[in-house]
Scaffold this motif. Structure first.
Motif, PDB file in Angstrom:
ATOM      1  N   ARG A 128       0.907  -1.218  -0.030  1.00 58.57           N
ATOM      2  CA  ARG A 128      -0.054  -0.071  -0.048  1.00 58.57           C
ATOM      3  C   ARG A 128       0.756   1.222   0.009  1.00 58.57           C
ATOM      4  N   TYR A 187      -7.600  -2.069  -5.094  1.00 59.94           N
ATOM      5  CA  TYR A 187      -6.615  -1.270  -6.103  1.00 59.94           C
ATOM      6  C   TYR A 187      -7.320   0.136  -6.324  1.00 59.94           C
ATOM      7  N   PHE A 190      -7.820   2.376  -3.723  1.00 57.76           N
ATOM      8  CA  PHE A 190      -6.453   2.855  -3.305  1.00 57.76           C
ATOM      9  C   PHE A 190      -6.099   4.150  -4.125  1.00 57.76           C
TER      10      PHE A 190
END
Length: 267
Positions: A128, A187, A190
């Motif tokens: 991350r 993802y 994110f």
């Protein structure tokens, strides 16, 4: 941070899948045959072309880096990997080979118009944080494309040698080098959290055909990981033998792990 997994103290390329292994380049290229067409199609759709400075993370044997230069015609590709032996002697104009660790906080690569990383972040416990760092390397208008593995297992099949060996592999990877695919579907979120726009994703599940390049990839992967597979307690040597035989059998009927592609643009 979300998406971090503390398990696994080893490193890809050290604890597992050493680049010096005589068949490692062949194993990587078997996967490239399957995934490169999907990756390059998406890179083209994201605007890969002349005038761009690109970062290829985990360059491997250089198939995508060479496509960006030769087919897409980008100006420069920085090919980054912890081991760049497969790229030594490459003479493509515009190719800059950087042997370095992506997690090195002191690494200064500059900024980019296009960043691509495939099957890299999933193997990094600090994935991350690295994703945030990569997003921060984008120029205004720059785009990033991330690709990592996802599993869609047959929940009705928990006893076959193929399924047991595949499950043992993911456990062994997590325990050995910290690989984690549990957060791959996050993802897109994110990327939005990093302020990117035009975020989207797609899932590709390639066919697993007997003796084909993907079957060869998994065969080589499992053969190289046999001690780690058996150490999980999920499989024994006989089970792994049966699973390997299934990969060459006309009776093979299984869905291979897929690849999630997620992308976004720096406003």
């Amino acid at each position: 941070m979300p998406g971090e997994n503390p398990a696994g103290r080893g490193r890809y390329g050290e604890s597992l899948f050493e680049p010096a292994h005589p068949r490692e380049a062949e194993r990587i290229d078997d996967a490239a045959v399957v995934y490169d067409p999907v990756t390059t199609h998406r890179l083209r759709a994201l605007g890969a072309g002349p005038g761009l400075r690109c970062l290829e993370v985990g360059a491997g044997t250089g198939t995508v880096a060479r496509w960006l230069l030769r087919e897409a015609g980008v100006d420069e590709v920085v090919a980054l990997d912890r081991d760049t032996g497969a790229l030594e002697g490459a003479e493509d104009p515009g190719l800059r080979v950087v042997t370095a660790d992506l997690t090195d906080e002191g690494l200064d690569l500059g900024t980019f118009d296009l960043i691509h990383a495939r099957f890299v972040l999933m193997h990094l416990p600090e994935r991350r944080r690295v994703l945030a760092r990569l997003a921060g390397l984008l120029n205004p208008g720059g785009r990033i494309l991330l690709g990592d593995a996802v599993e869609l297992p047959d929940r009705l099949d928990t006893a076959s040698a193929y399924r047991r060996t595949m499950d043992a592999m993911w456990e062994a990877l997590r325990e050995t080098i910290g690989t984690d695919i549990a957060h791959i579907a996050a993802y897109p979120r994110f990327l939005r959290e990093e302020g990117l726009v035009e975020v989207a994703a797609e899932l590709y599940c390639p066919p697993l055909t007997p003796g084909g390049p993907l079957a060869r990839f998994w065969s080589q992967t499992w053969r190289r990981m046999r001690p780690e597979l058996e150490a999980t307690g999920r499989v024994d040597a006989a089970t792994v033998d049966v699973a390997l035989a299934q990969l060459d059998s006309p009776h093979l009927a299984a869905l291979a792990p897929g690849m999630l592609l997620a992308w976004g643009r720096r406003a």
